[in-house]
Scaffold this motif. Structure first.
Motif, PDB file in Angstrom:
ATOM      1  N   MET A 215       0.759  -1.072  -0.048  1.00  0.00           N
ATOM      2  CA  MET A 215       0.141  -0.045  -0.031  1.00  0.00           C
ATOM      3  C   MET A 215       0.743   1.165   0.025  1.00  0.00           C
ATOM      4  O   MET A 215       1.861   1.426   0.563  1.00  0.00           O
ATOM      5  CB  MET A 215      -0.900  -0.074   1.346  1.00  0.00           C
ATOM      6  CG  MET A 215      -1.697  -1.184   1.241  1.00  0.00           C
ATOM      7  SD  MET A 215      -3.163  -1.226   0.107  1.00  0.00           S
ATOM      8  CE  MET A 215      -4.239  -0.256   0.863  1.00  0.00           C
ATOM      9  N   PRO A 216       0.413   2.428  -0.758  1.00  0.00           N
ATOM     10  CA  PRO A 216      -0.917   2.296  -1.274  1.00  0.00           C
ATOM     11  C   PRO A 216      -0.646   1.544  -2.839  1.00  0.00           C
ATOM     12  O   PRO A 216       0.530   1.322  -3.199  1.00  0.00           O
ATOM     13  CB  PRO A 216      -1.116   3.983  -1.634  1.00  0.00           C
ATOM     14  CG  PRO A 216       0.264   4.544  -1.615  1.00  0.00           C
ATOM     15  CD  PRO A 216       1.181   3.617  -0.643  1.00  0.00           C
ATOM     16  N   ILE A 217      -1.651   1.460  -3.454  1.00  0.00           N
ATOM     17  CA  ILE A 217      -1.677   0.583  -4.627  1.00  0.00           C
ATOM     18  C   ILE A 217      -2.966   0.867  -5.432  1.00  0.00           C
ATOM     19  O   ILE A 217      -3.987   1.453  -5.056  1.00  0.00           O
ATOM     20  CB  ILE A 217      -1.964  -1.027  -4.094  1.00  0.00           C
ATOM     21  CG1 ILE A 217      -1.449  -1.806  -5.265  1.00  0.00           C
ATOM     22  CG2 ILE A 217      -3.351  -1.382  -3.621  1.00  0.00           C
ATOM     23  CD1 ILE A 217      -1.291  -3.236  -4.741  1.00  0.00           C
ATOM     24  N   PHE A 218      -2.675   0.621  -6.640  1.00  0.00           N
ATOM     25  CA  PHE A 218      -3.895   0.812  -7.687  1.00  0.00           C
ATOM     26  C   PHE A 218      -5.198   0.237  -6.981  1.00  0.00           C
ATOM     27  O   PHE A 218      -5.544  -0.958  -6.983  1.00  0.00           O
ATOM     28  CB  PHE A 218      -3.667   0.035  -8.947  1.00  0.00           C
ATOM     29  CG  PHE A 218      -4.461   0.096 -10.135  1.00  0.00           C
ATOM     30  CD1 PHE A 218      -4.956   1.259 -10.533  1.00  0.00           C
ATOM     31  CD2 PHE A 218      -4.644  -1.121 -10.952  1.00  0.00           C
ATOM     32  CE1 PHE A 218      -5.734   1.408 -11.601  1.00  0.00           C
ATOM     33  CE2 PHE A 218      -5.574  -0.905 -12.094  1.00  0.00           C
ATOM     34  CZ  PHE A 218      -6.187   0.417 -12.467  1.00  0.00           C
ATOM     35  N   THR A 219      -6.230   0.779  -7.228  1.00  0.00           N
ATOM     36  CA  THR A 219      -7.531   0.549  -6.674  1.00  0.00           C
ATOM     37  C   THR A 219      -8.022  -0.624  -6.716  1.00  0.00           C
ATOM     38  O   THR A 219      -8.363  -1.410  -5.920  1.00  0.00           O
ATOM     39  CB  THR A 219      -8.451   1.766  -6.822  1.00  0.00           C
ATOM     40  OG1 THR A 219      -7.832   3.089  -6.586  1.00  0.00           O
ATOM     41  CG2 THR A 219      -9.484   1.637  -5.871  1.00  0.00           C
ATOM     42  N   VAL A 237       1.000  -4.090   3.740  1.00  0.00           N
ATOM     43  CA  VAL A 237       2.132  -3.792   3.752  1.00  0.00           C
ATOM     44  C   VAL A 237       2.301  -2.127   3.429  1.00  0.00           C
ATOM     45  O   VAL A 237       2.176  -1.960   2.279  1.00  0.00           O
ATOM     46  CB  VAL A 237       2.789  -4.696   2.996  1.00  0.00           C
ATOM     47  CG1 VAL A 237       4.338  -4.342   3.162  1.00  0.00           C
ATOM     48  CG2 VAL A 237       2.722  -6.022   3.342  1.00  0.00           C
ATOM     49  N   ASN A 238       2.559  -1.265   4.452  1.00  0.00           N
ATOM     50  CA  ASN A 238       2.480   0.343   4.075  1.00  0.00           C
ATOM     51  C   ASN A 238       3.516   0.791   4.006  1.00  0.00           C
ATOM     52  O   ASN A 238       4.715   0.585   4.542  1.00  0.00           O
ATOM     53  CB  ASN A 238       1.838   0.761   5.305  1.00  0.00           C
ATOM     54  CG  ASN A 238       0.286   0.268   5.637  1.00  0.00           C
ATOM     55  OD1 ASN A 238      -0.518   0.407   4.751  1.00  0.00           O
ATOM     56  ND2 ASN A 238      -0.005  -0.308   6.724  1.00  0.00           N
ATOM     57  N   ALA A 239       3.797   1.399   2.762  1.00  0.00           N
ATOM     58  CA  ALA A 239       4.962   2.478   2.611  1.00  0.00           C
ATOM     59  C   ALA A 239       4.779   3.529   3.312  1.00  0.00           C
ATOM     60  O   ALA A 239       3.502   3.849   3.488  1.00  0.00           O
ATOM     61  CB  ALA A 239       5.081   2.589   1.133  1.00  0.00           C
ATOM     62  N   ASP A 240       5.802   4.247   3.365  1.00  0.00           N
ATOM     63  CA  ASP A 240       6.028   5.409   4.498  1.00  0.00           C
ATOM     64  C   ASP A 240       6.323   6.599   3.692  1.00  0.00           C
ATOM     65  O   ASP A 240       7.424   6.784   3.204  1.00  0.00           O
ATOM     66  CB  ASP A 240       6.889   4.944   5.669  1.00  0.00           C
ATOM     67  CG  ASP A 240       6.907   6.452   6.836  1.00  0.00           C
ATOM     68  OD1 ASP A 240       6.070   7.103   6.534  1.00  0.00           O
ATOM     69  OD2 ASP A 240       7.324   6.218   7.858  1.00  0.00           O
ATOM     70  N   LEU A 265       1.672  -6.182  -5.339  1.00  0.00           N
ATOM     71  CA  LEU A 265       2.481  -4.856  -5.324  1.00  0.00           C
ATOM     72  C   LEU A 265       2.400  -4.353  -6.646  1.00  0.00           C
ATOM     73  O   LEU A 265       2.390  -5.087  -7.669  1.00  0.00           O
ATOM     74  CB  LEU A 265       3.432  -4.987  -4.749  1.00  0.00           C
ATOM     75  CG  LEU A 265       4.939  -5.496  -5.336  1.00  0.00           C
ATOM     76  CD1 LEU A 265       6.378  -5.070  -4.999  1.00  0.00           C
ATOM     77  CD2 LEU A 265       5.069  -7.013  -5.307  1.00  0.00           C
ATOM     78  N   VAL A 266       2.367  -3.066  -6.885  1.00  0.00           N
ATOM     79  CA  VAL A 266       2.805  -2.367  -7.993  1.00  0.00           C
ATOM     80  C   VAL A 266       4.000  -1.548  -7.726  1.00  0.00           C
ATOM     81  O   VAL A 266       4.285  -0.902  -6.731  1.00  0.00           O
ATOM     82  CB  VAL A 266       1.614  -1.309  -8.190  1.00  0.00           C
ATOM     83  CG1 VAL A 266       1.761  -0.420  -9.438  1.00  0.00           C
ATOM     84  CG2 VAL A 266       0.208  -1.898  -8.449  1.00  0.00           C
ATOM     85  N   ASN A 267       4.879  -1.899  -8.717  1.00  0.00           N
ATOM     86  CA  ASN A 267       6.367  -1.252  -8.538  1.00  0.00           C
ATOM     87  C   ASN A 267       6.817  -0.712 -10.250  1.00  0.00           C
ATOM     88  O   ASN A 267       6.713  -1.552 -11.023  1.00  0.00           O
ATOM     89  CB  ASN A 267       7.200  -2.395  -7.989  1.00  0.00           C
ATOM     90  CG  ASN A 267       8.727  -1.755  -8.166  1.00  0.00           C
ATOM     91  OD1 ASN A 267       8.913  -0.559  -7.741  1.00  0.00           O
ATOM     92  ND2 ASN A 267       9.615  -2.798  -8.000  1.00  0.00           N
ATOM     93  N   PHE A 503      -6.680   4.922  -3.053  1.00  0.00           N
ATOM     94  CA  PHE A 503      -5.656   3.970  -3.416  1.00  0.00           C
ATOM     95  C   PHE A 503      -4.874   3.539  -2.105  1.00  0.00           C
ATOM     96  O   PHE A 503      -3.707   2.711  -2.204  1.00  0.00           O
ATOM     97  CB  PHE A 503      -4.524   4.779  -4.224  1.00  0.00           C
ATOM     98  CG  PHE A 503      -4.905   5.368  -5.498  1.00  0.00           C
ATOM     99  CD1 PHE A 503      -4.747   4.605  -6.820  1.00  0.00           C
ATOM    100  CD2 PHE A 503      -5.726   6.563  -5.634  1.00  0.00           C
ATOM    101  CE1 PHE A 503      -5.015   4.951  -7.844  1.00  0.00           C
ATOM    102  CE2 PHE A 503      -5.867   6.820  -6.926  1.00  0.00           C
ATOM    103  CZ  PHE A 503      -5.999   6.406  -8.075  1.00  0.00           C
ATOM    104  N   GLY A 504      -5.498   3.980  -0.802  1.00  0.00           N
ATOM    105  CA  GLY A 504      -5.087   3.199   0.161  1.00  0.00           C
ATOM    106  C   GLY A 504      -3.989   4.142   0.962  1.00  0.00           C
ATOM    107  O   GLY A 504      -3.215   3.719   2.004  1.00  0.00           O
TER     108      GLY A 504
END
Length: 555
Positions: A215-219, A237-240, A265-267, A503-504
């Motif tokens: 997260m965040p991620i494509f809805t 799994v949260n990005a900061d 995940l989106v990367n 998107f979270g």
């Protein structure tokens, strides 16, 4: 009073309904707000829609090549029934096709697309070691669309060329052992749909199972697991944002839990548009060594905009499903071109082999109409069959003209050894980001090697605290209603952004696409955002009797 209460109740109900909408559906409401009363506004005040990420640029050279190839293919078709004046053509002929192509090139020398097309045939023959005749025949038959896609997963030479493209852009110089299979699909969204469905049909995920989302991620990755079709439990799994949208080791360690069956995940990320740093990729690869049963899905559509991009597929290929779409990089959202890739020695096929006997019998019956050995059918070939509800497997596959354009896009990139096209796009979108932030009066780290900048996310809580302090942010959070800032931007400045919360993202924010407007437009958006922020600062000053230091805004 009763009437007023009813009016407030209706407003609350409407607000709740809007809050429940996907950001892509809320966008339509924001567009309505931006267009409301437009007749009363000055004619030169046009709406600036930085919501959806459809780029306003596209790759012209491979498209010119497509049309020229179509003309050559038509010439080939008309040779077969030349005696019939009624407009009847036939299949192209394999014998002599290279010589006839060389003649076509000489006759049309100087026409747009011809040098690229001639170079593409040379590259296929000399660099990839393929037969020029076989390649031309496959491309001519495919662009004429006169036959079913055979093989249905992807055409033979097409798979080799698309595979080489994915190796270059997704794996780069990273060591990679083994081969992988490719399934040509109708863009990244089709890939998502097919993967979720086949994992469910094959008991790799079942109702009540737990998956993790980066997260965040494509809805849609947030919305699909909640559907009745899947009913999955989700671990975030949260990005900061304070760490430039990276995942901490503590967050990634959530993947060590054996209850987590898959990690999606989106990367680079959507919407922060930041690639996962090398340390985090290595950490996930280390977790895989401890959890060899964990399934990874990496959606890498924005990887081609990054510097020195390496996909998780390169570090953990046997556990990873790679999803890639040509839509953004080549400006081809209307073409619907995407690919799914899996290593030929992968965890999915191993898990299928370890299913209980009863489930294997169910799957044997499901696929027995399309193969004499259904138990040995690979996961990626099950994707193909399930995409046509198995019974229609004989008509599966991406349309062949779409596969031709996919090939030409791939060859265009492979032949561009100095990365001229890629570097031009990077300069384009990064200059737009610079213009936006300059007008907002906000600085950002231009030297962050993980910034990709296809989108940027404006986190109101994080930026507000950074610029004005925590007291202002706490006050602001109490004043704001859901999506209030976005609707005010739409109604007052005719600027449309997407809500980051959809998107979270944990804080009130807006996603700005840096791909679909011109630089001057982003300056206008920046000014509108600055004006709105300054208004709230003024309201804070009046409400608290304090005076915030506006000089901070221009740092």
């Amino acid at each position: 009073m009763a009437s007023k209460a009813k009016g407030n109740g209706e407003k609350d109900k409407e607000a709740a309904g809007l809050a429940a909408l996907s950001p892509f559906e809320l966008k339509d409401e924001l567009i309505k707000a931006a267009g409301g009363g437009a007749a009363a506004r000055p004619a030169n005040l046009s709406m600036l829609n930085a919501g959806r990420g459809n780029p306003n640029f596209l790759a012209t050279i491979p498209r010119h090549g497509f049309w020229q190839l179509g003309l050559f293919a038509m010439r080939e078709s008309e040779r077969s029934f030349a005696y019939m004046p009624e407009g009847v053509g036939g299949f192209p002929q394999r014998d002599g096709i290279v010589e006839r192509f060389d003649l076509f090139v000489r006759e049309n020398k100087g026409q747009a697309g011809i040098p690229f097309l001639a170079g593409a045939v040379s590259y296929v023959r000399d660099q990839l070691g393929l037969s020029a005749g076989d390649f031309l025949y496959e491309m001519c038959e495919a662009i004429l669309a006169c036959n079913y896609p055979v093989p249905d997963r992807i055409l033979k030479n097409t798979e080799i060329i698309v595979g080489q493209y994915l190796r270059r852009e997704m794996i780069g110089r990273h060591p990679f052992v083994g081969e992988f299979d490719v399934f040509a699909v109708e863009g990244g969204t089709a890939a998502m749909t097919y993967i979720f469905n086949t994992m469910r049909e094959n008991f790799l995920i079942e109702a009540g199972d737990t998956i993790a989302l980066g997260m965040p991620i494509f809805t849609p990755y947030i919305e699909i697991p909640e559907l009745n079709d899947y009913q999955l439990k989700v671990v975030h799994v949260n990005a900061d944002v304070k760490d430039n949208w990276q995942y901490s080791k503590k967050e990634l360690d959530k993947l060590r839990d054996p209850k987590v069956k898959a990690f999606f995940l989106v990367n680079p990320s959507n919407p922060p548009s930041v690639k996962i740093d090398d340390e985090s990729l290595e950490h996930v690869a280390d977790i895989i060594k401890e959890r060899p049963d964990l399934i990874l899905l990496t959606d890498d559509v924005y990887g081609t905009f990054a510097d020195n991009f390496v996909s998780l597929f390169a570090l953990a290929p046997k556990n990873t499903i790679l999803v890639y779409s040509y839509s953004k990089y080549f400006g081809a959202t209307g073409w619907r071109l995407g690919a799914i890739a899996t290593h030929r020695d992968n965890v999915l096929d191993r898990l299928l082999g370890e299913l209980p006997k009863e489930q294997k019998q169910i799957l044997h019956k499901r696929y027995e109409s399309i193969t004499t050995e259904p138990d040995k059918l690979k996961f990626i070939d099950r994707l193909v069959a399930d995409s046509r509800t198995v019974a229609l497997n004989h008509t599966a596959g991406l349309s062949t003209p779409q596969q031709v354009q996919m090939v030409l896009f791939s060859l265009f990139s492979l032949m561009d050894t100095p990365d001229a096209y890629k570097n031009a796009l990077k300069r384009l979108i990064r200059s737009r980001k610079r213009a936006l932030f300059e007008e907002m009066g906000v600085s950002y780290d231009e030297d962050d090697p993980n910034q990709v900048d296809y989108y940027t996310i404006l986190d109101m809580e994080y930026m507000g605290e950074k610029l004005y302090g925590r007291d202002f942010v706490d006050w602001l959070m109490k004043q704001l209603k859901p999506n209030e800032l976005l609707f005010r931007l739409a109604a007052e400045a005719r600027v449309v952004l997407l809500p980051g919360k959809g998107f979270g993202t944990p804080h009130p924010s807006g996603r700005v696409s840096l791909a679909n407007l011109n630089e001057s437009d982003y300056r206008k958006i920046g000014r509108a955002l600055r004006k709105l922020t300054e208004e709230y600062v003024q309201r804070y000053n009046e409400a608290t009797g304090k005076k915030l230091d506006k000089q901070k805004v221009t740092k």
